[in-house]
Design an enzyme around this catalytic site. Structure first.
Site, PDB file in Angstrom:
ATOM      1  N   CYS A 143      55.701  -6.228 -49.534  1.00 28.87           N
ATOM      2  CA  CYS A 143      56.430  -7.432 -50.236  1.00 28.87           C
ATOM      3  C   CYS A 143      56.454  -8.570 -49.269  1.00 28.87           C
ATOM      4  CB  CYS A 143      57.840  -6.858 -50.306  1.00 28.87           C
ATOM      5  SG  CYS A 143      58.490  -6.327 -49.268  1.00 28.87           S
ATOM      6  N   HIS A 190      65.007  -4.935 -55.929  1.00 19.77           N
ATOM      7  CA  HIS A 190      64.153  -6.123 -55.711  1.00 19.77           C
ATOM      8  C   HIS A 190      63.345  -5.964 -57.008  1.00 19.77           C
ATOM      9  CE1 HIS A 190      62.594  -9.774 -54.322  1.00 19.77           C
ATOM     10  NE2 HIS A 190      62.013  -9.543 -53.337  1.00 19.77           N
ATOM     11  N   ARG A 248      70.011 -14.064 -55.191  1.00 19.11           N
ATOM     12  CA  ARG A 248      69.799 -13.201 -54.220  1.00 19.11           C
ATOM     13  C   ARG A 248      71.069 -13.000 -53.244  1.00 19.11           C
ATOM     14  NH1 ARG A 248      64.630 -13.295 -49.969  1.00 19.11           N
ATOM     15  NH2 ARG A 248      63.959 -12.203 -51.893  1.00 19.11           N
ATOM     16  N   GLN A 300      60.212  -8.505 -57.145  1.00 17.25           N
ATOM     17  CA  GLN A 300      58.952  -8.133 -56.347  1.00 17.25           C
ATOM     18  C   GLN A 300      58.202  -7.051 -57.082  1.00 17.25           C
ATOM     19  OE1 GLN A 300      58.042  -9.482 -52.888  1.00 17.25           O
ATOM     20  NE2 GLN A 300      56.335  -8.303 -53.859  1.00 17.25           N
ATOM     21  N   ARG A 322      54.214 -13.213 -57.348  1.00 19.30           N
ATOM     22  CA  ARG A 322      55.474 -13.275 -57.720  1.00 19.30           C
ATOM     23  C   ARG A 322      55.770 -14.539 -58.571  1.00 19.30           C
ATOM     24  NH1 ARG A 322      59.233 -11.926 -53.905  1.00 19.30           N
ATOM     25  NH2 ARG A 322      60.655 -12.643 -55.486  1.00 19.30           N
ATOM     26  N   ASP A 340      57.608  -1.427 -46.086  1.00 22.27           N
ATOM     27  CA  ASP A 340      58.399  -2.664 -46.003  1.00 22.27           C
ATOM     28  C   ASP A 340      59.046  -2.530 -44.542  1.00 22.27           C
ATOM     29  OD1 ASP A 340      60.264  -4.704 -46.590  1.00 22.27           O
ATOM     30  OD2 ASP A 340      61.611  -3.623 -47.779  1.00 22.27           O
TER      31      ASP A 340
HETATM   32  N1  NVA Z   1      63.785  -5.018 -47.955  1.00 21.09           N
HETATM   33  C1  NVA Z   1      63.753  -6.147 -47.265  1.00 21.09           C
HETATM   34  C2  NVA Z   1      62.896  -6.899 -48.300  1.00 21.09           C
HETATM   35  C3  NVA Z   1      62.632  -8.462 -48.009  1.00 21.09           C
HETATM   36  C4  NVA Z   1      61.684  -8.881 -49.369  1.00 21.09           C
HETATM   37  C5  NVA Z   1      65.194  -7.047 -47.118  1.00 21.09           C
HETATM   38  O1  NVA Z   1      65.836  -6.728 -47.983  1.00 21.09           O
HETATM   39  O2  NVA Z   1      65.206  -7.515 -46.429  1.00 21.09           O
HETATM   40  N1   CP Z   2      59.077 -10.611 -50.802  1.00 19.78           N
HETATM   41  C1   CP Z   2      60.117 -11.315 -50.724  1.00 19.78           C
HETATM   42  O1   CP Z   2      61.251 -11.473 -51.607  1.00 19.78           O
HETATM   43  O2   CP Z   2      60.039 -12.726 -49.737  1.00 19.78           O
HETATM   44  P1   CP Z   2      61.407 -13.805 -49.540  1.00 19.78           P
HETATM   45  O3   CP Z   2      62.246 -12.898 -48.669  1.00 19.78           O
HETATM   46  O4   CP Z   2      60.347 -14.541 -48.723  1.00 19.78           O
HETATM   47  O5   CP Z   2      61.649 -14.262 -50.697  1.00 19.78           O
END
Ligand code: NVA
Ligand code: CP
Length: 301
Positions: A260, A129, A102, A132, A288, A220
């Protein structure tokens, strides 16, 4: 399929195969049937951003598959002090059987795959993502029976989630509508891809038009990880671009609402809509685990 870097790399059939295996692994897990398919294997999990679901679901998933997972915070790795990703990839490939990462830049994930010799899984970048959205599609398919012909409407920021939902939805035969304010469109590469799906994809500037007759409403956060400094500006830009009573009234009466997570109640989704659809949203979060186990089995077996 050697890696999961982005859904653009997968065919619709490959996505459906992952969902089928995810369903099977979920069934087995629910019925106490052990499946130690990855016994003796180790997944490294590199995190440059926070996580609740991704970290826990990958770690538990690997455990349920008979293997183990290592949490590798970029704050502790030499990568955080500037060791090139090309070298990190070649070193970690000699210890591990797979890497979930990540991070911010999609290019970093692609470099890991290019220089390493083990499967790389994208656990979220600024661009996409994929894990997800595999869980999201699994959740919709579970409830609706199939994906083809359903209409999924994303309301809010044209961010990593919007990008992956457009690609995953279109590749599995869904109609996808995105409602976002000007200046916050999905990535141009994704909009270019969506051109191949004329008649199945729409970018709209109106929440109710986008939600009209939808089978699934999705949203989101307005400010993603890394955009905390823009939070106030974004709050103003996105006012009204939310899933609330208006969007829900426009959608089908049995429309699902997905998120998500983490969610900001009162911003991209109202408290009432979130709580009314909490069962779906937390099933989505559970999925997930099952969808990612399927990905790991496909890539690391
Ligand atoms: N768009 C959000 C998704 C988190 C799972 C982010 O990138 O923070
Ligand atoms: N939806 C998601 O990826 O959650 P986290 O940021 O908690 O991993």
């Amino acid at each position: 399929m050697k890696h999961l870097l982005k859904l653009l790399d997968l065919s619709g059939e490959e996505i459906e195969e992952i969902l089928n295996l995810g369903d099977q692994l979920k069934y087995e897990h629910r019925h106490g049937i052990a499946h130690p398919i990855l016994a003796g294997k180790t997944l490294g999990m590199i995190f440059q951003k926070s996580s609740t679901r991704t970290r826990v679901s990958f770690e538990v998933g690997m455990y349920q598959l008979g293997g183990q997972a290592l949490f590798l915070s970029s704050r502790d790795l030499q990568i955080g002090r500037g060791e090139p990703v090309q070298d990190t990839a070649r070193v970690l490939s000699r210890y591990l059987d797979g890497i979930m990462i990540r991070t911010f830049e999609q290019a970093e994930v692609e470099s890991l795959a290019e220089y390493g010799s083990i499967p790389i899984i994208n656990g979220l970048t600024d661009f996409c993502h994929p894990c997800q959205v595999l869980a999201d599609l699994m959740t919709v398919r579970e409830k609706k029976g199939s994906l083809s012909g359903l209409t999924l409407t994303f309301i809010g920021d044209g961010n990593n989630m919007a990008n992956s939902l457009i690609v995953g939805g279109l590749k599995t035969g869904m109609n996808v509508r995105v409602a976002c304010p000007e200046g916050y469109d999905p990535d141009p590469r994704v909009l270019e891809f969506a051109k191949e799906y004329a008649g199945h994809f729409w970018l709209l500037r109106d929440v109710e038009k986008a939600a009209a007759g939808a089978d699934v409403l999705y949203t989101d956060v307005w400010a993603s990880m890394g955009q905390e400094g823009e939070a106030e500006k974004r709050k103003a830009a996105f006012a009204g671009w939310q899933i609330g009573d208006r969007a829900l009234a426009a959608a089908k009466s049995d429309a699902m609402v997905l998120h998500c997570l983490p969610a900001h109640r009162g911003e991209e989704i109202t408290e009432a809509v979130f709580e009314a659809h909490a069962d779906e949203i937390f099933e989505e979060a559970e999925n997930r685990l099952h969808a990612q186990k399927a990905v790991m089995v496909k890539l690391m077996k």
